[in-house]
Motif scaffolding. Structure first.
Motif, PDB file in Angstrom:
ATOM      1  N   CYS A  11       0.741  -1.527  -0.256  1.00 36.47           N
ATOM      2  CA  CYS A  11       0.260   0.275  -0.032  1.00 36.47           C
ATOM      3  C   CYS A  11       0.609   1.741   0.241  1.00 36.47           C
ATOM      4  O   CYS A  11       1.354   1.670   0.359  1.00 36.47           O
ATOM      5  N   CYS A  14      -0.246   3.182   3.357  1.00 34.79           N
ATOM      6  CA  CYS A  14       0.623   2.413   4.945  1.00 34.79           C
ATOM      7  C   CYS A  14       1.959   1.432   4.850  1.00 34.79           C
ATOM      8  O   CYS A  14       2.165   1.096   5.740  1.00 34.79           O
ATOM      9  N   CYS A  45      -6.247  -1.659   0.463  1.00 33.46           N
ATOM     10  CA  CYS A  45      -5.643  -2.023   1.022  1.00 33.46           C
ATOM     11  C   CYS A  45      -6.938  -2.243   2.548  1.00 33.46           C
ATOM     12  O   CYS A  45      -7.502  -2.093   2.865  1.00 33.46           O
ATOM     13  N   CYS A  48      -5.790  -0.385   5.600  1.00 31.77           N
ATOM     14  CA  CYS A  48      -6.305   1.555   5.713  1.00 31.77           C
ATOM     15  C   CYS A  48      -8.024   0.868   5.257  1.00 31.77           C
ATOM     16  O   CYS A  48      -8.188   2.140   5.574  1.00 31.77           O
TER      17      CYS A  48
HETATM   18 ZN   LIG Z   1      -2.803   0.663   3.604  1.00 37.05          ZN
END
Ligand SMILES: [Zn+2]
Length: 60
Positions: A11, A14, A45, A48
């Motif tokens: 991702c 993150c 993700c 997230c």
């Molecule tokens: Zn993420």
């Protein structure tokens, strides 16, 4: 012939590797299993919990 460098996808927000892509699975009669027919740009993700931009990294 040299082995290609192993890669992974993370991702962009993150850096989690818990990412998935939207895809279509089509039934393969000969193999008797669902196989990947189409892969779309939509990436999600699971940390997230939203649509994200996917990044390629070297896995080594
Ligand atoms: Zn993420």
């Amino acid at each position: 012939m040299s082995q290609p460098e192993p890669i992974t996808f993370v991702c962009a927000s993150c850096a989690s590797s818990s990412v998935t892509r939207e895809a279509w699975a089509a039934w393969d009669v000969a193999a008797q299993r669902w196989s990947l027919a189409e892969l779309f740009d939509y990436a999600f993700c699971h940390r997230c919990h939203r649509r994200i931009v996917i990044e390629t990294r070297r896995a080594g």
